[in-house]
Design a protein around this motif. Sequence first.
Motif, PDB file in Angstrom:
ATOM      1  N   THR A  18      11.611   9.188 -20.926  1.00 47.49           N
ATOM      2  CA  THR A  18      11.779   9.862 -22.217  1.00 47.49           C
ATOM      3  C   THR A  18      13.240   9.878 -22.631  1.00 47.49           C
ATOM      4  OG1 THR A  18       9.856  11.266 -21.806  1.00 47.49           O
ATOM      5  CG2 THR A  18      11.413  12.018 -23.479  1.00 47.49           C
ATOM      6  N   ARG A  21      14.076   6.580 -24.026  1.00 44.28           N
ATOM      7  CA  ARG A  21      13.553   6.399 -25.386  1.00 44.28           C
ATOM      8  C   ARG A  21      14.384   7.180 -26.411  1.00 44.28           C
ATOM      9  NH1 ARG A  21       8.383   6.857 -22.567  1.00 44.28           N
ATOM     10  NH2 ARG A  21       7.387   4.803 -22.516  1.00 44.28           N
ATOM     11  N   SER A  26      13.801   6.157 -30.294  1.00 44.63           N
ATOM     12  CA  SER A  26      12.413   5.758 -30.517  1.00 44.63           C
ATOM     13  C   SER A  26      11.723   6.730 -31.477  1.00 44.63           C
ATOM     14  CB  SER A  26      11.664   5.744 -29.178  1.00 44.63           C
ATOM     15  OG  SER A  26      10.271   5.602 -29.397  1.00 44.63           O
ATOM     16  N   PRO A  27      11.004   6.224 -32.472  1.00 41.09           N
ATOM     17  CA  PRO A  27      10.281   7.092 -33.404  1.00 41.09           C
ATOM     18  C   PRO A  27       9.091   7.791 -32.742  1.00 41.09           C
ATOM     19  CG  PRO A  27       9.768   4.779 -33.826  1.00 41.09           C
ATOM     20  CD  PRO A  27      10.868   4.802 -32.813  1.00 41.09           C
ATOM     21  N   ARG A  28       8.737   7.378 -31.532  1.00 37.98           N
ATOM     22  CA  ARG A  28       7.595   7.981 -30.827  1.00 37.98           C
ATOM     23  C   ARG A  28       7.956   9.330 -30.207  1.00 37.98           C
ATOM     24  NH1 ARG A  28       5.856   3.433 -26.745  1.00 37.98           N
ATOM     25  NH2 ARG A  28       4.386   5.079 -26.108  1.00 37.98           N
ATOM     26  N   ILE A  29       9.240   9.635 -30.145  1.00 41.57           N
ATOM     27  CA  ILE A  29       9.681  10.893 -29.543  1.00 41.57           C
ATOM     28  C   ILE A  29       9.926  11.927 -30.635  1.00 41.57           C
ATOM     29  CG2 ILE A  29      11.397  11.984 -28.044  1.00 41.57           C
ATOM     30  CD1 ILE A  29       9.700   9.844 -26.668  1.00 41.57           C
ATOM     31  N   SER A  30       9.451  13.144 -30.426  1.00 47.35           N
ATOM     32  CA  SER A  30       9.598  14.192 -31.437  1.00 47.35           C
ATOM     33  C   SER A  30      11.062  14.586 -31.602  1.00 47.35           C
ATOM     34  CB  SER A  30       8.771  15.422 -31.045  1.00 47.35           C
ATOM     35  OG  SER A  30       9.365  16.077 -29.925  1.00 47.35           O
ATOM     36  N   GLU A  31      11.364  15.128 -32.780  1.00 48.72           N
ATOM     37  CA  GLU A  31      12.741  15.563 -33.047  1.00 48.72           C
ATOM     38  C   GLU A  31      13.156  16.699 -32.123  1.00 48.72           C
ATOM     39  OE1 GLU A  31      15.030  14.164 -34.991  1.00 48.72           O
ATOM     40  OE2 GLU A  31      13.526  12.596 -35.305  1.00 48.72           O
ATOM     41  N   THR A  33      12.185  17.159 -28.988  1.00 49.18           N
ATOM     42  CA  THR A  33      12.509  16.572 -27.676  1.00 49.18           C
ATOM     43  C   THR A  33      13.849  15.834 -27.740  1.00 49.18           C
ATOM     44  OG1 THR A  33      10.160  16.333 -27.146  1.00 49.18           O
ATOM     45  CG2 THR A  33      11.722  15.004 -25.878  1.00 49.18           C
ATOM     46  N   LYS A  34      14.066  15.104 -28.815  1.00 51.99           N
ATOM     47  CA  LYS A  34      15.335  14.397 -28.974  1.00 51.99           C
ATOM     48  C   LYS A  34      16.505  15.372 -28.938  1.00 51.99           C
ATOM     49  CE  LYS A  34      13.752  10.379 -31.668  1.00 51.99           C
ATOM     50  NZ  LYS A  34      13.815   9.694 -32.979  1.00 51.99           N
TER      51      LYS A  34
END
Length: 340
Positions: A18, A21, A26-31, A33-34
């Motif tokens: 993660t 990513r 990566s657009p698959r990771i939520s804001e 989490t980022k």
Amino acid sequence: MAVTIKDVSKLANVAPSTVSRVIADSPRISEDTKRRVRDAMKELGYHPNLNARSLANKSSQAFGVIIPRSTDKAFQNPFFPEVVRGISKVAHEKEFALYISTGATERDIYEEVVRMVQGRRVDGIILLYSSIDNKIMSYLHKQKFPFTIIGKPAKNMDNITHVDNDNIMASKDVTNHLIQLGHERIAFVGGNINLVVTIDRLLGYKEALQNAGLTYRDEYIVHEEFLQEGGQEAISKLLSLKEPPTAIIAADDIMAFGMLKTLDEIGISVPDDLSIVSFNNIMLSEVSRPPLSTVDINIYQLGYQAAKCLIEKIENPEEPAKRIILPYKIIKRESCKEYK
């Protein structure tokens, strides 16, 4: 001991994959989490290994920045550091490096661009100028390599992304400004005649004279380098004429500074004896003697927007070509005066 991805994942309470990513955005990771992962990276002082990322993504994480002549001459003109500052802002945001061309001749620069492209040293290229029969632009277009231009392409304008001002209209406006002040003998000092920006500004000047019913004089047109020395050469030529101009349009502030220096040395007053207006509105324009009337062309934004467009082309090779025209503004100071 160096901080690792595992350290970041432990603090952020996510898997190491993660973290990877998030680094790749990566657009698959939520804001949420980022944000948590980036906070952990900041707290631990972790910096991604860009070389490793580049190998994994087959990306150099770098822009090529192509200037029209050797860096030692180019950076004598504040236009180039300012436009590079705008490019650098985007590069920093996207964690890209800048690879600036250093060729002394047009052939040197072309060969360096070929090495950049063939060696995959950069992911895209920004040309800081546009000229007639530009071999670099033709090469990049043929190679389908991501690039943007600051200026208007001489060919394939609808198929090449570029950021520019409306230089024809800007030149027409400053010429009209001098005409409204009562000047009829107006000279134009431009850069290299092969540069599209010079051609456009000369065209705007001609149109304004024609619309006002004034005579266009070949002897009032001078082309020199965008340097103080270029301005000094130009003013010497114009003052040697049997009927010298009462006003001058200089295509660059640095050229105008050269003119002011020469005029001061020989005792000709600006604006009492001669009016001058130029382009770029660099920082020194406001504190020159006298303060220089000039056209603000948004230099920083030219670089910033060109870099943004290049990122879009890199991230999506199918991104359609764009034409971005930035606004300009005539800054009226004390170098122009009504002619009586």
